[in-house]
Write a protein that holds these residues in place. Structure first.
Motif, PDB file in Angstrom:
ATOM      1  N   LYS A 229      -5.471  -0.901   5.448  1.00 29.81           N
ATOM      2  CA  LYS A 229      -5.010  -1.831   6.473  1.00 29.81           C
ATOM      3  C   LYS A 229      -3.747  -2.567   6.005  1.00 29.81           C
ATOM      4  O   LYS A 229      -2.817  -2.787   6.797  1.00 29.81           O
ATOM      5  N   GLY A 230      -3.734  -2.958   4.732  1.00 29.87           N
ATOM      6  CA  GLY A 230      -2.571  -3.643   4.191  1.00 29.87           C
ATOM      7  C   GLY A 230      -1.321  -2.791   4.251  1.00 29.87           C
ATOM      8  O   GLY A 230      -0.234  -3.291   4.585  1.00 29.87           O
TER       9      GLY A 230
ATOM     10  N   SER B  95     -11.664 -16.485   3.198  1.00 30.44           N
ATOM     11  CA  SER B  95     -12.867 -17.011   2.535  1.00 30.44           C
ATOM     12  C   SER B  95     -14.037 -17.135   3.511  1.00 30.44           C
ATOM     13  O   SER B  95     -15.190 -17.218   3.093  1.00 30.44           O
ATOM     14  N   THR B  96     -13.755 -17.153   4.805  1.00 28.91           N
ATOM     15  CA  THR B  96     -14.825 -17.175   5.806  1.00 28.91           C
ATOM     16  C   THR B  96     -15.370 -15.781   6.076  1.00 28.91           C
ATOM     17  O   THR B  96     -16.277 -15.615   6.896  1.00 28.91           O
ATOM     18  N   LEU B  97     -14.793 -14.774   5.402  1.00 27.96           N
ATOM     19  CA  LEU B  97     -15.054 -13.347   5.604  1.00 27.96           C
ATOM     20  C   LEU B  97     -14.460 -12.845   6.918  1.00 27.96           C
ATOM     21  O   LEU B  97     -14.930 -11.862   7.496  1.00 27.96           O
ATOM     22  N   ALA B  98     -13.417 -13.530   7.385  1.00 29.94           N
ATOM     23  CA  ALA B  98     -12.575 -12.956   8.433  1.00 29.94           C
ATOM     24  C   ALA B  98     -11.740 -11.841   7.805  1.00 29.94           C
ATOM     25  O   ALA B  98     -11.562 -11.788   6.586  1.00 29.94           O
ATOM     26  N   ASP B  99     -11.211 -10.938   8.622  1.00 34.20           N
ATOM     27  CA  ASP B  99     -10.518  -9.770   8.083  1.00 34.20           C
ATOM     28  C   ASP B  99      -9.010  -9.987   7.971  1.00 34.20           C
ATOM     29  O   ASP B  99      -8.490 -11.058   8.316  1.00 34.20           O
ATOM     30  N   LEU B 100      -8.321  -8.958   7.473  1.00 29.86           N
ATOM     31  CA  LEU B 100      -6.877  -9.053   7.271  1.00 29.86           C
ATOM     32  C   LEU B 100      -6.126  -9.315   8.565  1.00 29.86           C
ATOM     33  O   LEU B 100      -5.104 -10.012   8.572  1.00 29.86           O
TER      34      LEU B 100
ATOM     35  N   TRP C 202       0.488 -11.988   0.358  1.00 36.27           N
ATOM     36  CA  TRP C 202      -0.688 -12.440   1.110  1.00 36.27           C
ATOM     37  C   TRP C 202      -1.844 -11.458   0.961  1.00 36.27           C
ATOM     38  O   TRP C 202      -2.984 -11.849   0.700  1.00 36.27           O
ATOM     39  N   ILE C 203      -1.539 -10.184   1.143  1.00 37.05           N
ATOM     40  CA  ILE C 203      -2.586  -9.158   1.047  1.00 37.05           C
ATOM     41  C   ILE C 203      -3.191  -9.146  -0.351  1.00 37.05           C
ATOM     42  O   ILE C 203      -4.414  -9.060  -0.521  1.00 37.05           O
ATOM     43  N   ALA C 204      -2.351  -9.248  -1.372  1.00 41.16           N
ATOM     44  CA  ALA C 204      -2.854  -9.251  -2.747  1.00 41.16           C
ATOM     45  C   ALA C 204      -3.790 -10.439  -2.997  1.00 41.16           C
ATOM     46  O   ALA C 204      -4.833 -10.297  -3.640  1.00 41.16           O
ATOM     47  N   HIS C 205      -3.430 -11.610  -2.486  1.00 43.65           N
ATOM     48  CA  HIS C 205      -4.282 -12.793  -2.676  1.00 43.65           C
ATOM     49  C   HIS C 205      -5.582 -12.681  -1.887  1.00 43.65           C
ATOM     50  O   HIS C 205      -6.635 -13.131  -2.354  1.00 43.65           O
ATOM     51  N   VAL C 206      -5.517 -12.092  -0.702  1.00 48.02           N
ATOM     52  CA  VAL C 206      -6.746 -11.888   0.067  1.00 48.02           C
ATOM     53  C   VAL C 206      -7.672 -10.928  -0.669  1.00 48.02           C
ATOM     54  O   VAL C 206      -8.896 -11.142  -0.730  1.00 48.02           O
ATOM     55  N   LEU C 207      -7.112  -9.887  -1.262  1.00 50.43           N
ATOM     56  CA  LEU C 207      -7.925  -8.956  -2.051  1.00 50.43           C
ATOM     57  C   LEU C 207      -8.605  -9.688  -3.199  1.00 50.43           C
ATOM     58  O   LEU C 207      -9.792  -9.466  -3.479  1.00 50.43           O
TER      59      LEU C 207
END
Length: 378
Positions: free
Chosen positions: A125-126, A203-208, A344-349
């Motif tokens: 997705k990223g 952190s709420t387990l929402a997606d990318l 952003w994607i890296a931090h979400v991972l």
């Protein structure tokens, strides 16, 4: 638990990260152990994406596969393009149009229903989100200018392909390399406001497809990504006067206005990214035979440093660099998105790997003893 109030969360540690390190006193920026100067001058944006997402620089085989896989994802479905076209025709703001287009990508993503913490699905997705953002932005700009949309090419780099779609012609090597360098410099920068926003949402387990549009919204403000547009508008204001740069700055300060592009919440010295882009701005000016913008900038920098003790940040020199490349001023901040989405994607991972719901407290300062009166008696 401490009750000490930290406005803006300044100085508060909320996470551990292996992605980027900032030394504000020494003026250093590091991505996963690599100095930003080395990456900016020696690595492509695609290499830096791989580094941020996978933890190491790719070898040739890994790089070729990563680049080709991401390039193949540049096409954007007609439904998204139709929305972007409508927004452009309605004169929607560039950041708002981009935020909406990125959010709509989820409707066409084959991994949209995957578990939000599925790392491999998130990497796919990223790649798609990162690859499609330039296509959305270029399409928006073409439509609002009454021009035909230019389809992406897979044989060009991420940076060169965007300039090609934006202008309808393949950029020369100098422009492509300069833009690629700018993307590398903006890819990550610790827990800034937009990055932290993406982490809070994930952190709420929402997606990318939820966290990235949220980060775009956070980046749109003038105290964050919008500052680069403010800088160029200020330089153009100077150019419209008969004043010398120092005289103009004094005039601004006398009016109680500020000069954008100076000061930083982390750096106490000159932003290392500003040093690199300042050099590139000078090179572009020399190539064009016009050093006006560079000379304006250096004169202002010297004065503000001497009088206010403030050093320029990355926005101060990215603005004149983009302007000399012929990029429209109001898409400077969306271009910031093109780059920072990698961070952003890296931090979400990272957030998903060791997740805990981000839930700070506020100190209550309201009344505690109000007597309730029914509506009919008020």
């Amino acid at each position: 638990m401490s009750d000490e109030l930290k406005k803006g969360l300044e100085g508060v540690l909320v996470a551990e990260s292996a992605l980027s390190f900032i030394d504000g006193d020494e003026g250093r920026l590091i991505y996963r152990g690599y100095e930003i100067e080395d990456l900016a001058r020696g690595a492509s944006y695609e290499e830096v994406l791989y580094l941020l997402w996978h933890g190491e620089l790719p070898n040739r085989e890994q790089y070729d596969e990563f680049r080709d896989t991401m390039a193949a994802e540049r096409h954007v479905d007609d439904g998204v393009i139709d929305t972007v076209r409508e927004l452009a025709e309605q004169d929607e703001e560039p950041m708002a149009a981009l935020r909406t287009g990125v959010s709509q990508l989820s409707a066409y993503d084959p991994d949209a229903a995957a578990d939000p913490t599925d790392r491999e699905a998130n990497l796919r997705k990223g790649r798609r989100i990162t690859a499609k953002i330039p296509t959305i932005l270029a399409a928006y700009d073409r439509v609002r200018n009454g021009e035909e949309i230019v389809e992406p090419r897979e044989d060009l780099s991420h940076a060169a392909n965007f300039l090609y779609m934006l202008n309808g012609e393949e950029p020369n090597d100098v422009l492509a390399e300069t833009f690629d360098m700018a993307l590398v410099l903006h890819a990550d920068h610790g827990l800034n406001a937009s990055t932290f926003t993406s982490m809070v949402i994930s952190s709420t387990l929402a997606d990318l497809h939820s966290s990235i549009p949220g980060a775009i919204g956070a980046l749109s403000g003038s105290l964050h990504g919008g500052a680069n547009q403010d800088v160029m508008e200020a330089l153009l204001e100077l150019d419209d006067t008969d004043m010398e740069p120092v005289e103009w700055v004094e005039h601004l300060l006398d009016e109680g206005r500020r000069v954008p592009g100076f000061g930083h919440r982390v750096y106490n010295v000159k932003d290392p990214r500003a040093k690199i882009l300042g050099e590139r701005s000078k090179e572009l000016g020399e190539a064009a035979g016009d050093l006006k913008w560079y000379e304006y900038s250096t004169s202002i920098e010297e004065y503000i440093m001497d009088e206010k003790g403030l050093a320029p940040n990355v926005d101060f020199y990215s603005s004149s660099t983009y302007y000399q490349m012929g990029i429209p001023i109001d898409i400077y901040t969306p271009i910031f998105v093109m780059s920072r989405v990698g961070g952003w994607i890296a931090h979400v991972l990272e957030q998903y790997e060791d997740n805990r719901l981000i839930r700070p407290r506020a100190r209550y300062v309201g009344s505690e003893h109000e007597d309730f009166v029914a509506l009919g008696e008020r």
